[in-house]
Write a protein that holds these residues in place. Structure first.
Motif, PDB file in Angstrom:
ATOM      1  N   HIS A 128     -14.562  -4.761   7.433  1.00  0.00           N
ATOM      2  CA  HIS A 128     -13.806  -4.874   6.181  1.00  0.00           C
ATOM      3  C   HIS A 128     -14.169  -6.124   5.396  1.00  0.00           C
ATOM      4  N   ASP A 171      -7.028  -2.657   4.308  1.00  0.00           N
ATOM      5  CA  ASP A 171      -6.276  -1.768   5.194  1.00  0.00           C
ATOM      6  C   ASP A 171      -6.920  -0.401   5.378  1.00  0.00           C
ATOM      7  N   ALA A 172      -8.135  -0.224   4.892  1.00  0.00           N
ATOM      8  CA  ALA A 172      -8.753   1.110   4.941  1.00  0.00           C
ATOM      9  C   ALA A 172      -9.212   1.463   6.352  1.00  0.00           C
ATOM     10  N   SER A 173      -9.128   2.746   6.700  1.00  0.00           N
ATOM     11  CA  SER A 173      -9.656   3.209   7.983  1.00  0.00           C
ATOM     12  C   SER A 173     -11.166   3.444   7.832  1.00  0.00           C
ATOM     13  N   PRO A 218      -4.529   0.165  -2.772  1.00  0.00           N
ATOM     14  CA  PRO A 218      -5.894   0.158  -2.236  1.00  0.00           C
ATOM     15  C   PRO A 218      -6.734   1.197  -2.976  1.00  0.00           C
ATOM     16  N   ASP A 219      -7.983   0.916  -3.235  1.00  0.00           N
ATOM     17  CA  ASP A 219      -8.836   1.850  -3.966  1.00  0.00           C
ATOM     18  C   ASP A 219     -10.276   1.583  -3.541  1.00  0.00           C
ATOM     19  N   LEU A 220     -10.756   2.394  -2.610  1.00  0.00           N
ATOM     20  CA  LEU A 220     -12.079   2.124  -2.039  1.00  0.00           C
ATOM     21  C   LEU A 220     -13.193   2.433  -3.018  1.00  0.00           C
ATOM     22  N   ALA A 234     -15.491   7.119   0.840  1.00  0.00           N
ATOM     23  CA  ALA A 234     -15.722   6.470  -0.456  1.00  0.00           C
ATOM     24  C   ALA A 234     -17.157   5.964  -0.597  1.00  0.00           C
ATOM     25  N   ILE A 267      -9.761  -3.180   0.062  1.00  0.00           N
ATOM     26  CA  ILE A 267     -10.291  -2.501   1.260  1.00  0.00           C
ATOM     27  C   ILE A 267      -9.678  -2.947   2.578  1.00  0.00           C
ATOM     28  N   GLU A 293     -11.796   6.503   5.805  1.00  0.00           N
ATOM     29  CA  GLU A 293     -11.621   6.335   4.351  1.00  0.00           C
ATOM     30  C   GLU A 293     -12.801   5.587   3.732  1.00  0.00           C
ATOM     31  N   MET A 294     -13.302   4.585   4.452  1.00  0.00           N
ATOM     32  CA  MET A 294     -14.473   3.836   3.965  1.00  0.00           C
ATOM     33  C   MET A 294     -15.665   4.793   3.821  1.00  0.00           C
TER      34      MET A 294
END
Lengths: 193, 92
Positions: free
Chosen positions: A102, A82-84, A17-19, A91, A80, A87-88
Motif C-alpha cells: 500500500h 485500506d484497499a484489499s 477511498p478511490d483506487l 483498479a 489506497i 480491489e487494488m
C-alpha cells in the motif's frame, strides 16, 4: 539545508477511498510532470542561476514542490490505505501492490517508473527558465485532467489548489526570465504584448 | 487493517488552520518578493504574515507539541517530536 515542518502546506481531505483516482494521481507523484520531477529539477538547476533573485526563485519554488509532493503522497495514501489486494488488482494497481504493497512509489499513472531523463539542467538560465515554464504548464494541464476524471469534491479542492500553484509558479518563472533578459541586456522579443 | 484518520479536537484544528493560512500567505509573498524585491506593500504584508505565523506556531507548540525538530520550542519529556499524528495521518 532544509527544515521539515510537521504540517502539510494545505490540509488534504478525500470523501472516500478511490483506487481508480489513486492510480491516476500517481502521475503527480512520480510521473514526468509530477511534483518530484518539478522539485528536483529546480533544486538542481539553481546552482547555476546568475543572480540572487533567480537563485531564490528556483530554491523557493523547488522547496514548495517538495511540500506538494507530500500533499500528493497524502492523497494517494488516503485513497489506497485500506484497499484489499483484490480491489487494488481490479483498479489496475495489482502490479503496484505486488511490488510496493500500500505504500508509495515513483511511477506515473500507467506504472512507468520515474527517470532522471524527465529533467534537464544547463548553466544557461534562459534555457532552464523556458523548460520550467513549460513544466508548470504541463503540470497545470495534468491537474485539470485529473479534476475532469474525479467526482470527489474534497479531492478536487486539493487538486485545484495544486493546479493554482502551477499558475503562480509559471508567472514567477516568467518574471524571472524577463529580469534575466534585462540583466544580460538581451533584445530578443519572444512573445507579443 | 482500517487506518482511521486522526480527528483533531476543535481548538487544535482551528489553530492548525490558522497556521496553514499564515504559512500560505508567507509562502506566496516570498515568491512574489523574489521577483518584486522593491515592492514595499508586499514587504509590509510579508512581515505581518511572518509575525502572525510565529504567534500561531508558538501557541500550537505550547499546547500540542513541536512542529519543527530543534525549532522554536524545547521538548518536554519524553521526546515529543515522535508523537503522532504525522501530517499525512490527519483527517479533519
Amino acid at each position: 539545508m532544509w527544515v521539515y515542518v510537521k504540517h502539510l502546506e494545505r490540509q488534504v481531505e478525500v470523501s472516500r477511498p478511490d483506487l481508480q483516482m489513486a492510480k491516476y494521481v500517481f502521475t503527480q507523484y512520480g510521473g514526468p510532470d509530477g511534483e518530484f520531477s518539478a522539485g528536483w529539477r529546480y533544486l538542481t538547476q539553481m546552482f547555476a542561476m546568475p543572480t540572487g533573485f533567480a537563485k531564490a526563485v528556483l530554491n523557493d519554488i523547488g522547496t514548495e514542490e517538495l511540500a506538494h509532493l507530500e500533499i500528493v503522497g497524502t492523497i494517494i495514501h488516503l485513497l489506497i490505505q485500506d484497499a484489499s489486494p483484490e480491489e487494488m488488482e481490479k483498479a489496475g494497481l495489482g502490479d503496484h501492490f505486488a511490488q510496493h504493497g500500500h505504500n508509495l512509489w515513483f511511477h506515473d499513472a500507467a506504472g512507468v517508473p520515474w527517470t532522471a531523463t524527465y529533467l534537464q539542467s544547463f548553466d544557461d538560465p534562459v534555457t532552464v527558465l523556458h523548460e520550467n515554464m513549460a513544466a508548470e504548464q504541463k503540470a497545470r494541464s495534468t491537474y485539470e485532467n485529473l479534476i475532469c476524471l474525479s467526482n470527489d469534491k474534497k479531492l478536487n479542492e486539493t487538486l485545484s489548489f495544486l493546479r493554482q500553484r502551477e499558475v503562480v509558479h509559471f508567472q514567477r518563472f516568467g518574471e524571472t526570465l524577463d529580469r534575466v533578459h534585462e540583466l544580460y541586456n538581451h533584445r530578443h522579443v519572444f512573445y507579443g504584448p | 487493517m482500517a487506518n482511521k484518520p486522526w480527528v483533531l479536537d476543535r481548538g487544535r484544528r482551528e489553530l492548525l488552520t490558522q497556521i496553514h493560512q499564515w504559512h500560505f500567505v508567507a509562502t506566496e509573498l516570498t515568491l512574489f518578493l523574489d521577483t518584486h524585491w522593491d515592492n514595499r506593500e508586499a514587504l509590509r504584508d510579508y512581515n505581518e504574515a511572518v509575525q502572525r505565523l510565529h504567534q500561531a506556531v508558538e501557541e500550537y507548540e505550547r499546547r500540542y507539541g513541536p512542529l519543527m525538530a530543534h525549532g522554536h520550542s524545547p521538548s518536554p519529556y519524553p521526546w515529543a517530536w515522535i508523537e503522532e499524528p504525522w501530517p499525512w495521518q490527519i483527517g479533519l
